[in-house]
Design a protein around this motif. Structure first.
Motif, PDB file in Angstrom:
ATOM      1  N   LYS A   1       3.119  12.117   6.097  1.00  0.00           N
ATOM      2  CA  LYS A   1       2.486  13.436   6.044  1.00  0.00           C
ATOM      3  C   LYS A   1       3.289  14.475   6.819  1.00  0.00           C
ATOM      4  O   LYS A   1       3.478  15.604   6.344  1.00  0.00           O
ATOM      5  N   ASN A   2       3.775  14.112   7.998  1.00  0.00           N
ATOM      6  CA  ASN A   2       4.586  15.049   8.785  1.00  0.00           C
ATOM      7  C   ASN A   2       5.895  15.377   8.070  1.00  0.00           C
ATOM      8  O   ASN A   2       6.350  16.518   8.083  1.00  0.00           O
ATOM      9  N   CYS A   3       6.491  14.384   7.457  1.00  0.00           N
ATOM     10  CA  CYS A   3       7.724  14.585   6.696  1.00  0.00           C
ATOM     11  C   CYS A   3       7.491  15.591   5.565  1.00  0.00           C
ATOM     12  O   CYS A   3       8.282  16.522   5.376  1.00  0.00           O
ATOM     13  N   LEU A   4       6.409  15.416   4.828  1.00  0.00           N
ATOM     14  CA  LEU A   4       6.102  16.338   3.730  1.00  0.00           C
ATOM     15  C   LEU A   4       5.803  17.737   4.245  1.00  0.00           C
ATOM     16  O   LEU A   4       6.221  18.732   3.642  1.00  0.00           O
ATOM     17  N   ARG A   5       5.077  17.829   5.357  1.00  0.00           N
ATOM     18  CA  ARG A   5       4.802  19.153   5.944  1.00  0.00           C
ATOM     19  C   ARG A   5       6.113  19.845   6.323  1.00  0.00           C
ATOM     20  O   ARG A   5       6.281  21.035   6.100  1.00  0.00           O
ATOM     21  N   ASN A   6       7.019  19.079   6.920  1.00  0.00           N
ATOM     22  CA  ASN A   6       8.301  19.651   7.328  1.00  0.00           C
ATOM     23  C   ASN A   6       9.143  20.089   6.131  1.00  0.00           C
ATOM     24  O   ASN A   6      10.053  20.893   6.282  1.00  0.00           O
ATOM     25  N   ARG A   7       8.848  19.562   4.959  1.00  0.00           N
ATOM     26  CA  ARG A   7       9.565  19.946   3.742  1.00  0.00           C
ATOM     27  C   ARG A   7       8.843  21.076   3.003  1.00  0.00           C
ATOM     28  O   ARG A   7       9.208  21.429   1.890  1.00  0.00           O
ATOM     29  N   GLY A   8       7.783  21.597   3.622  1.00  0.00           N
ATOM     30  CA  GLY A   8       7.137  22.777   3.075  1.00  0.00           C
ATOM     31  C   GLY A   8       5.880  22.546   2.259  1.00  0.00           C
ATOM     32  O   GLY A   8       5.320  23.492   1.713  1.00  0.00           O
ATOM     33  N   TYR A   9       5.402  21.312   2.164  1.00  0.00           N
ATOM     34  CA  TYR A   9       4.203  21.030   1.383  1.00  0.00           C
ATOM     35  C   TYR A   9       2.957  21.286   2.254  1.00  0.00           C
ATOM     36  O   TYR A   9       2.985  21.074   3.463  1.00  0.00           O
ATOM     37  N   LYS A  10       1.870  21.712   1.617  1.00  0.00           N
ATOM     38  CA  LYS A  10       0.595  21.887   2.320  1.00  0.00           C
ATOM     39  C   LYS A  10      -0.174  20.583   2.175  1.00  0.00           C
ATOM     40  O   LYS A  10      -0.785  20.312   1.130  1.00  0.00           O
ATOM     41  N   VAL A  11      -0.135  19.762   3.208  1.00  0.00           N
ATOM     42  CA  VAL A  11      -0.837  18.487   3.209  1.00  0.00           C
ATOM     43  C   VAL A  11      -2.284  18.760   3.619  1.00  0.00           C
ATOM     44  O   VAL A  11      -2.539  19.341   4.660  1.00  0.00           O
ATOM     45  N   LEU A  12      -3.213  18.341   2.777  1.00  0.00           N
ATOM     46  CA  LEU A  12      -4.625  18.670   2.980  1.00  0.00           C
ATOM     47  C   LEU A  12      -5.415  17.586   3.716  1.00  0.00           C
ATOM     48  O   LEU A  12      -6.552  17.840   4.118  1.00  0.00           O
ATOM     49  N   ASN A  13      -4.855  16.420   3.862  1.00  0.00           N
ATOM     50  CA  ASN A  13      -5.602  15.364   4.582  1.00  0.00           C
ATOM     51  C   ASN A  13      -4.809  14.820   5.742  1.00  0.00           C
ATOM     52  O   ASN A  13      -3.651  15.038   5.912  1.00  0.00           O
TER      53      ASN A  13
ATOM     54  N   ARG B   1       0.829  -1.208   0.000  1.00  0.00           N
ATOM     55  CA  ARG B   1       0.000   0.000   0.000  1.00  0.00           C
ATOM     56  C   ARG B   1       0.856   1.247   0.000  1.00  0.00           C
ATOM     57  O   ARG B   1       1.848   1.328   0.690  1.00  0.00           O
ATOM     58  N   ARG B   2       0.453   2.219  -0.758  1.00  0.00           N
ATOM     59  CA  ARG B   2       1.108   3.513  -0.738  1.00  0.00           C
ATOM     60  C   ARG B   2       0.221   4.447   0.081  1.00  0.00           C
ATOM     61  O   ARG B   2      -0.992   4.321   0.072  1.00  0.00           O
ATOM     62  N   ALA B   3       0.858   5.348   0.750  1.00  0.00           N
ATOM     63  CA  ALA B   3       0.101   6.288   1.578  1.00  0.00           C
ATOM     64  C   ALA B   3      -0.716   7.214   0.688  1.00  0.00           C
ATOM     65  O   ALA B   3      -0.246   7.680  -0.342  1.00  0.00           O
ATOM     66  N   ASP B   4      -1.933   7.457   1.086  1.00  0.00           N
ATOM     67  CA  ASP B   4      -2.780   8.399   0.366  1.00  0.00           C
ATOM     68  C   ASP B   4      -2.535   9.783   0.946  1.00  0.00           C
ATOM     69  O   ASP B   4      -2.968  10.088   2.046  1.00  0.00           O
ATOM     70  N   VAL B   5      -1.800  10.590   0.208  1.00  0.00           N
ATOM     71  CA  VAL B   5      -1.469  11.934   0.649  1.00  0.00           C
ATOM     72  C   VAL B   5      -2.029  12.906  -0.380  1.00  0.00           C
ATOM     73  O   VAL B   5      -1.800  12.758  -1.578  1.00  0.00           O
ATOM     74  N   VAL B   6      -2.756  13.891   0.115  1.00  0.00           N
ATOM     75  CA  VAL B   6      -3.302  14.924  -0.762  1.00  0.00           C
ATOM     76  C   VAL B   6      -2.600  16.219  -0.399  1.00  0.00           C
ATOM     77  O   VAL B   6      -2.626  16.657   0.750  1.00  0.00           O
ATOM     78  N   ILE B   7      -1.961  16.824  -1.400  1.00  0.00           N
ATOM     79  CA  ILE B   7      -1.291  18.101  -1.174  1.00  0.00           C
ATOM     80  C   ILE B   7      -1.919  19.170  -2.064  1.00  0.00           C
ATOM     81  O   ILE B   7      -2.576  18.852  -3.055  1.00  0.00           O
ATOM     82  N   ASP B   8      -1.680  20.415  -1.698  1.00  0.00           N
ATOM     83  CA  ASP B   8      -2.077  21.533  -2.547  1.00  0.00           C
ATOM     84  C   ASP B   8      -0.992  21.667  -3.610  1.00  0.00           C
ATOM     85  O   ASP B   8       0.157  21.986  -3.290  1.00  0.00           O
ATOM     86  N   PRO B   9      -1.316  21.424  -4.883  1.00  0.00           N
ATOM     87  CA  PRO B   9      -0.288  21.427  -5.923  1.00  0.00           C
ATOM     88  C   PRO B   9       0.137  22.818  -6.406  1.00  0.00           C
ATOM     89  O   PRO B   9       1.062  22.925  -7.210  1.00  0.00           O
ATOM     90  N   ALA B  10      -0.513  23.863  -5.898  1.00  0.00           N
ATOM     91  CA  ALA B  10      -0.197  25.220  -6.353  1.00  0.00           C
ATOM     92  C   ALA B  10       1.267  25.553  -6.056  1.00  0.00           C
ATOM     93  O   ALA B  10       1.718  25.496  -4.919  1.00  0.00           O
ATOM     94  N   GLY B  11       2.010  25.877  -7.117  1.00  0.00           N
ATOM     95  CA  GLY B  11       3.398  26.274  -6.965  1.00  0.00           C
ATOM     96  C   GLY B  11       4.360  25.144  -6.625  1.00  0.00           C
ATOM     97  O   GLY B  11       5.473  25.392  -6.186  1.00  0.00           O
ATOM     98  N   VAL B  12       3.937  23.902  -6.808  1.00  0.00           N
ATOM     99  CA  VAL B  12       4.769  22.742  -6.443  1.00  0.00           C
ATOM    100  C   VAL B  12       5.434  22.176  -7.689  1.00  0.00           C
ATOM    101  O   VAL B  12       4.773  21.940  -8.703  1.00  0.00           O
ATOM    102  N   ASP B  13       6.738  21.964  -7.608  1.00  0.00           N
ATOM    103  CA  ASP B  13       7.481  21.256  -8.649  1.00  0.00           C
ATOM    104  C   ASP B  13       7.196  19.763  -8.423  1.00  0.00           C
ATOM    105  O   ASP B  13       7.689  19.170  -7.472  1.00  0.00           O
TER     106      ASP B  13
END
Length: 120
Positions: free
Chosen positions: A108-120, A22-34
């Motif tokens: 999700k915490n890892c992505l948040r710490n890298r600056g992504y806006k995690v929505l879920n 299983r892969r984690a279901d992560v939803v991010i705000d893609p605005a301005g994301v490479d």
């Protein structure tokens, strides 16, 4: 009792395989994301999440102990054996689910710490 032991091992392996696939279901705000960089960060965060210990085996042992004790209290040796088997299976499922949730939280915490806006 060997039958129950083999059943616990089988269920543990099935749960472990299910968690690995299983892969984690992560939803991010893609605005301005490479998105190329995001995919790399996501892969790194998933790798970090693999450090989470699998709770399926711990859950199986705890479930078997509790199920066996309850079975011994309310019945005889055969009831205790069945109770241990049922407890082990329930423990495996709970442990696997808790491990999956913990891994998703780490990602999700890892992505948040890298600056992504995690929505879920």
């Amino acid at each position: 009792m060997k039958r129950i032991g083999y059943g616990v091992i089988l269920v543990s392996l099935i749960c472990a395989a299910g968690c690995a696939g299983r892969r984690a279901d992560v939803v991010i705000d893609p605005a301005g994301v490479d998105m190329g960089r995001y995919q790399q960060d996501l892969a790194e965060c998933q790798q970090i999440a693999k450090q989470v210990r699998h709770g399926a085996v711990t859950g199986a042992v705890g479930g078997a102990v509790v199920g066996g004790a309850v079975g011994a209290i309310v019945g005889n040796g055969e009831t205790a054996e069945r109770g241990a088997g049922v407890g082990a299976v329930v423990g495996v499922a709970r442990g696997a689910r808790a491990t999956r949730r913990e891994k998703q939280l780490v990602i999700k915490n890892c992505l948040r710490n890298r600056g992504y806006k995690v929505l879920n």
